[in-house]
Write an enzyme that holds these catalytic residues in place. Structure first.
Site, PDB file in Angstrom:
ATOM      1  N   PHE A 123       0.926  -1.358  -0.041  1.00  0.00           N
ATOM      2  CA  PHE A 123      -0.005  -0.081  -0.005  1.00  0.00           C
ATOM      3  C   PHE A 123       0.816   1.214  -0.084  1.00  0.00           C
ATOM      4  O   PHE A 123       1.503   1.423   1.162  1.00  0.00           O
ATOM      5  CB  PHE A 123      -0.810   0.044   1.329  1.00  0.00           C
ATOM      6  CG  PHE A 123      -1.659   1.256   1.252  1.00  0.00           C
ATOM      7  CD1 PHE A 123      -3.049   1.057   0.952  1.00  0.00           C
ATOM      8  CD2 PHE A 123      -1.628   2.118   2.121  1.00  0.00           C
ATOM      9  CE1 PHE A 123      -4.141   2.059   0.854  1.00  0.00           C
ATOM     10  CE2 PHE A 123      -2.502   3.091   2.346  1.00  0.00           C
ATOM     11  CZ  PHE A 123      -3.829   3.105   1.782  1.00  0.00           C
ATOM     12  N   ALA A 124       0.694   2.313  -1.149  1.00  0.00           N
ATOM     13  CA  ALA A 124       1.493   3.139  -1.179  1.00  0.00           C
ATOM     14  C   ALA A 124       1.059   4.454  -1.212  1.00  0.00           C
ATOM     15  O   ALA A 124       0.280   4.640  -2.221  1.00  0.00           O
ATOM     16  CB  ALA A 124       2.526   2.935  -2.793  1.00  0.00           C
ATOM     17  N   LEU A 125       0.852   5.124   0.008  1.00  0.00           N
ATOM     18  CA  LEU A 125       0.059   6.320   0.188  1.00  0.00           C
ATOM     19  C   LEU A 125       1.172   7.292   0.853  1.00  0.00           C
ATOM     20  O   LEU A 125       1.550   8.436   0.401  1.00  0.00           O
ATOM     21  CB  LEU A 125      -0.910   6.345   1.001  1.00  0.00           C
ATOM     22  CG  LEU A 125      -1.889   7.659   1.373  1.00  0.00           C
ATOM     23  CD1 LEU A 125      -2.513   8.114   0.315  1.00  0.00           C
ATOM     24  CD2 LEU A 125      -2.964   6.875   2.248  1.00  0.00           C
ATOM     25  N   GLU A 127       4.206   9.796   1.676  1.00  0.00           N
ATOM     26  CA  GLU A 127       5.198  10.396   1.294  1.00  0.00           C
ATOM     27  C   GLU A 127       6.191  11.046   2.128  1.00  0.00           C
ATOM     28  O   GLU A 127       5.774  11.452   3.088  1.00  0.00           O
ATOM     29  CB  GLU A 127       4.569  11.441   0.056  1.00  0.00           C
ATOM     30  CG  GLU A 127       3.682  10.744  -0.883  1.00  0.00           C
ATOM     31  CD  GLU A 127       3.288  11.648  -1.942  1.00  0.00           C
ATOM     32  OE1 GLU A 127       3.770  12.665  -2.015  1.00  0.00           O
ATOM     33  OE2 GLU A 127       2.506  11.443  -2.880  1.00  0.00           O
ATOM     34  N   GLY A 131       2.500  12.477   5.822  1.00  0.00           N
ATOM     35  CA  GLY A 131       2.070  11.485   6.487  1.00  0.00           C
ATOM     36  C   GLY A 131       0.657  11.240   6.859  1.00  0.00           C
ATOM     37  O   GLY A 131      -0.168  11.121   6.113  1.00  0.00           O
ATOM     38  N   ARG A 244      -7.030  -0.653  10.507  1.00  0.00           N
ATOM     39  CA  ARG A 244      -6.703  -0.303  12.073  1.00  0.00           C
ATOM     40  C   ARG A 244      -7.291  -1.489  12.850  1.00  0.00           C
ATOM     41  O   ARG A 244      -6.742  -1.601  14.020  1.00  0.00           O
ATOM     42  CB  ARG A 244      -7.650   0.869  12.340  1.00  0.00           C
ATOM     43  CG  ARG A 244      -6.693   2.083  11.718  1.00  0.00           C
ATOM     44  CD  ARG A 244      -7.697   3.436  11.787  1.00  0.00           C
ATOM     45  NE  ARG A 244      -6.784   4.590  11.079  1.00  0.00           N
ATOM     46  CZ  ARG A 244      -7.104   5.640  10.616  1.00  0.00           C
ATOM     47  NH1 ARG A 244      -8.425   5.914  10.656  1.00  0.00           N
ATOM     48  NH2 ARG A 244      -6.238   6.515  10.083  1.00  0.00           N
ATOM     49  N   GLY A 340      13.321  -7.128  35.078  1.00  0.00           N
ATOM     50  CA  GLY A 340      14.718  -6.404  35.561  1.00  0.00           C
ATOM     51  C   GLY A 340      15.472  -6.305  34.458  1.00  0.00           C
ATOM     52  O   GLY A 340      15.367  -5.976  33.224  1.00  0.00           O
ATOM     53  N   GLU A 364      -0.508   3.513  10.243  1.00  0.00           N
ATOM     54  CA  GLU A 364      -2.039   3.300  10.079  1.00  0.00           C
ATOM     55  C   GLU A 364      -2.933   4.539  10.634  1.00  0.00           C
ATOM     56  O   GLU A 364      -3.905   4.246  11.294  1.00  0.00           O
ATOM     57  CB  GLU A 364      -2.462   1.983  10.004  1.00  0.00           C
ATOM     58  CG  GLU A 364      -1.954   1.107   8.829  1.00  0.00           C
ATOM     59  CD  GLU A 364      -2.381  -0.120   8.914  1.00  0.00           C
ATOM     60  OE1 GLU A 364      -3.734  -0.359   8.994  1.00  0.00           O
ATOM     61  OE2 GLU A 364      -1.798  -1.191   8.576  1.00  0.00           O
ATOM     62  N   GLU A 368      -2.641  10.267  17.853  1.00  0.00           N
ATOM     63  CA  GLU A 368      -3.291  11.649  17.912  1.00  0.00           C
ATOM     64  C   GLU A 368      -4.368  11.654  16.712  1.00  0.00           C
ATOM     65  O   GLU A 368      -5.416  12.155  16.721  1.00  0.00           O
ATOM     66  CB  GLU A 368      -2.172  12.524  17.478  1.00  0.00           C
ATOM     67  CG  GLU A 368      -1.187  12.525  18.692  1.00  0.00           C
ATOM     68  CD  GLU A 368      -0.277  11.579  18.845  1.00  0.00           C
ATOM     69  OE1 GLU A 368       0.248  11.499  20.224  1.00  0.00           O
ATOM     70  OE2 GLU A 368       0.086  10.982  17.870  1.00  0.00           O
TER      71      GLU A 368
END
Length: 380
Positions: A123-125, A127, A131, A244, A340, A364, A368
């Site tokens: 999936f190429a979105l 750049e 983002g 998602r 630990g 994905e 935020e």
């Protein structure tokens, strides 16, 4: 409401757990250390029909519901989050748009070998300058006769170095305003003008292959337009809704593994004459892990169930992704603390889990971004 999984779903969980323990768990540390693509595992997943689970049988899939698929991603990620993510990107982001928006001819030509696992999808979105702000993308697609000519650079393309088929996005009419001028395309590997750029060495999910994808006067047939011109943003957002859920499931797998390791180690590690599992502070950390793990499953399974019912699930997918990712990060840090000094050592599983967990809060759609999506839905 019935929260019980079906016999088929429980069988899928059991079968994937068995698969992961046999083929993935023994090499997971080595995959992380060397950042090696687990080609042999992906081939075995394909043989078992796992790479196209929620797609129609007529196009090479297994015809399962999306909840069943999410359970499989969860169990695979429990052993290796990178392998689980490779499967998730392939399914949710590469195959899903072709399934949901492709023509019958596109499905026969591209979806079928992808669903069978004969080909790998990417999936190429994203750049370098775009983002979360997808609208800032600069890649263009200009119609020239019966071909589109693509120019631009994509980055952080998961599965990029190993993909046979790229679902990519470019502006066909930047002047259309807003997101209306973006379109989506199917670009096969080997197309002149398509090259793989820099490979990224990542902090976590290191066996997942990530790279730049460069389009330089890359010509593809007009028939490779996915959906209609201007549908690109709609297709991308639909992909993210599905993806998602996959990331939430991956996060659950990471969190379950962190709890597994914490329980096992705390029972073995003796300090001041007793196992540290007898210490209330350690117990409460693991109680919080287990409680959040249950909450994660309910959120994720509900989002997947809504998708299977044909209902809108954008908000629920974002809630699941947000909560599960942040829970995985929070509790893998505690798992390292329980271990630990040993938890800080390379080769100890919780150290890998903590590094793997961080990316779930970023890709994905960052945490935020998920809050923005959820806010937009609840304030509408």
């Amino acid at each position: 409401m019935d929260f019980k999984l079906s016999e088929e779903q429980e069988l899928v969980r059991s079968n994937m757990r068995e698969f992961a323990l046999k083929y993935v768990e023994p090499i997971a540390a080595e995959l992380d250390e060397t950042a090696r693509y687990p080609k042999e595992v992906i081939e075995k997943l394909a043989e078992g029909g796992w790479m196209g689970m929620p797609f129609p049988v007529e196009y090479g899939g297994q015809g399962t519901d999306y909840l069943t698929y999410a359970i499989a991603v969860e169990e695979l990620s429990r052993s290796c989050a990178a392998t689980g993510f490779t499967m998730s990107v392939h399914t949710s982001l590469a195959l899903m748009p072709i399934n949901n928006f492709g023509t019958d001819e596109q499905k026969k030509k591209y979806l079928t070998p992808l669903a069978k696992g004969e080909h790998i999808g990417a999936f190429a979105l994203t750049e370098p300058g775009a983002g979360t702000d997808v609208g800032a993308a600069t890649t263009t697609a200009v119609l020239d006769g019966d071909e589109y000519v693509l120019n631009g650079t994509k980055t952080f393309c998961s599965n990029g170095p190993v993909a046979d088929t790229f679902v990519t996005f470019a502006w066909t009419d930047k002047s259309a305003g807003g997101s209306k001028g973006m379109s989506s395309f199917i670009v096969p590997k080997g197309t002149p003008g398509l090259t793989i750029g820099s490979h990224f060495q990542k902090m976590g999910i290191r066996a997942s292959q990530t790279s730049e994808v460069i389009f330089k006067n890359c010509r593809i047939p007009k028939a490779n337009l996915l959906g209609k011109e201007g549908d690109g943003m709609k297709i991308a957002m639909n992909c993210f809704d599905h993806g998602r859920i996959g990331i939430a499931a991956q996060s659950i797998g990471i969190l379950q593994a962190a709890l597994d390791e914490s329980i096992s180690y705390s029972k073995q590690r003796v300090q001041f004459g007793k196992p540290i599992s007898k210490n209330q502070a350690v117990q409460w950390w693991m109680v919080d892990m287990a409680t959040d793990l249950n909450a994660c499953r309910f959120l994720t399974y509900h989002a997947a169930w809504l998708k299977d019912q044909g209902q809108r699930f954008t908000k629920e997918a974002s809630m699941a992704k947000l909560f599960c990712a942040e829970a995985a990060m929070k509790h893998t840090v505690k798992a390292v603390q329980i271990h630990g000094g040993y938890g800080y050592v390379k080769g100890v599983k919780v150290e890998r889990l903590m590094r793997d967990a961080k990316i779930t809060e970023i890709y994905e759609g960052s945490s935020e971004a998920q809050r923005m999506v959820i806010a937009g839905n609840i304030l509408r």
